[in-house]
Design an enzyme around this catalytic site. Structure first.
Site, PDB file in Angstrom:
ATOM      1  N   GLU A  59      37.271   9.891  10.301  1.00 60.04           N
ATOM      2  CA  GLU A  59      37.523   8.155   9.066  1.00 60.04           C
ATOM      3  C   GLU A  59      36.675   8.837   8.254  1.00 60.04           C
ATOM      4  O   GLU A  59      36.766   8.801   6.403  1.00 60.04           O
ATOM      5  CB  GLU A  59      37.683   7.176   9.756  1.00 60.04           C
ATOM      6  CG  GLU A  59      37.847   6.146   9.392  1.00 60.04           C
ATOM      7  CD  GLU A  59      38.475   4.975  10.175  1.00 60.04           C
ATOM      8  OE1 GLU A  59      37.851   4.383   9.717  1.00 60.04           O
ATOM      9  OE2 GLU A  59      39.015   5.104  11.021  1.00 60.04           O
ATOM     10  N   ASP A  60      35.559   8.968   8.378  1.00 57.39           N
ATOM     11  CA  ASP A  60      34.524   8.882   7.643  1.00 57.39           C
ATOM     12  C   ASP A  60      33.545  10.088   7.010  1.00 57.39           C
ATOM     13  O   ASP A  60      32.157   9.735   6.492  1.00 57.39           O
ATOM     14  CB  ASP A  60      33.682   7.459   7.874  1.00 57.39           C
ATOM     15  CG  ASP A  60      33.540   6.279   8.335  1.00 57.39           C
ATOM     16  OD1 ASP A  60      34.736   5.837   7.039  1.00 57.39           O
ATOM     17  OD2 ASP A  60      33.325   5.516   8.925  1.00 57.39           O
ATOM     18  N   ASP A 116      34.624  -0.109  20.291  1.00 59.50           N
ATOM     19  CA  ASP A 116      34.443  -0.872  18.450  1.00 59.50           C
ATOM     20  C   ASP A 116      33.914  -2.075  18.117  1.00 59.50           C
ATOM     21  O   ASP A 116      33.841  -2.390  16.996  1.00 59.50           O
ATOM     22  CB  ASP A 116      35.377  -0.056  17.870  1.00 59.50           C
ATOM     23  CG  ASP A 116      34.828   0.170  16.338  1.00 59.50           C
ATOM     24  OD1 ASP A 116      33.661   0.684  15.975  1.00 59.50           O
ATOM     25  OD2 ASP A 116      36.555  -0.053  15.607  1.00 59.50           O
TER      26      ASP A 116
END
Length: 173
Positions: A59-60, A116
């Site tokens: 994702e990052d 998370d």
């Protein structure tokens, strides 16, 4: 840079920072998620713990699912894929999809999601991110409760800890 082994994970997040006023190194987040699973959730499944450490890499960073699969195996790659948002979609759509998809994730991915959310909510209780209002923090809690509702029955210990945080904020889980 490709991940050729676990020691290179830190480099993937090297220049990233959390949104807290101290701008803490981002790598603290995936490590913290892994710690929550291991120390608080009692999780010993190595693939879940690896996926926790890697959960934000696709994702990052420039990491691909194929790259994770080549280094960490199909199961870890699948778990990471299950918890990865599609950054090409608008933020509100990504948030809606998390709520919708949470109940349908594998048990392993649900564990990573719970940890998370717990890490992020604790972080928000510790300090307000730079540029956030108290209203935005509360909205995050409300949205996170919707996601967590879809994860019920995954890990009682983590769910109780999340429920306590929601209760402090007056948010129904």
């Amino acid at each position: 840079m490709q991940i050729r082994g676990p020691h290179q994970l830190k480099r993937k997040h090297k220049n990233q920072r959390r949104k807290d006023p101290e701008a803490t190194p981002y790598i603290n987040h995936p490590i913290g998620v892994g710690r929550i699973l291991s120390y608080e959730g009692g999780i010993t499944d190595i693939e879940v713990l690896q996926a926790a450490l890697l959960h934000d890499t696709v994702e990052d960073t420039d990491t691909s699912i194929a790259e994770l699969e080549a280094v960490f195996g199909q199961t870890v790659a699948r778990i990471v894929q299950e918890v990865t948002d599609d950054k090409t979609l608008p933020k509100q759509e990504r948030k809606r999809q998390q709520v919708e998809h949470a109940p349908h994730c594998s048990h392993q991915a649900k564990l990573v999601k719970l940890a998370d959310k717990l890490y992020n909510l604790r972080d928000l209780n510790r300090c307000t991110p730079t540029g956030w209002t108290e209203e935005r923090v509360q909205e995050y809690f409300v949205w996170a409760a919707q996601v967590v509702r879809g994860l019920r029955g995954t890990n009682q210990t983590l769910e109780i800890k999340l429920q306590q945080l929601f209760k402090q904020r007056g948010v129904e889980m």
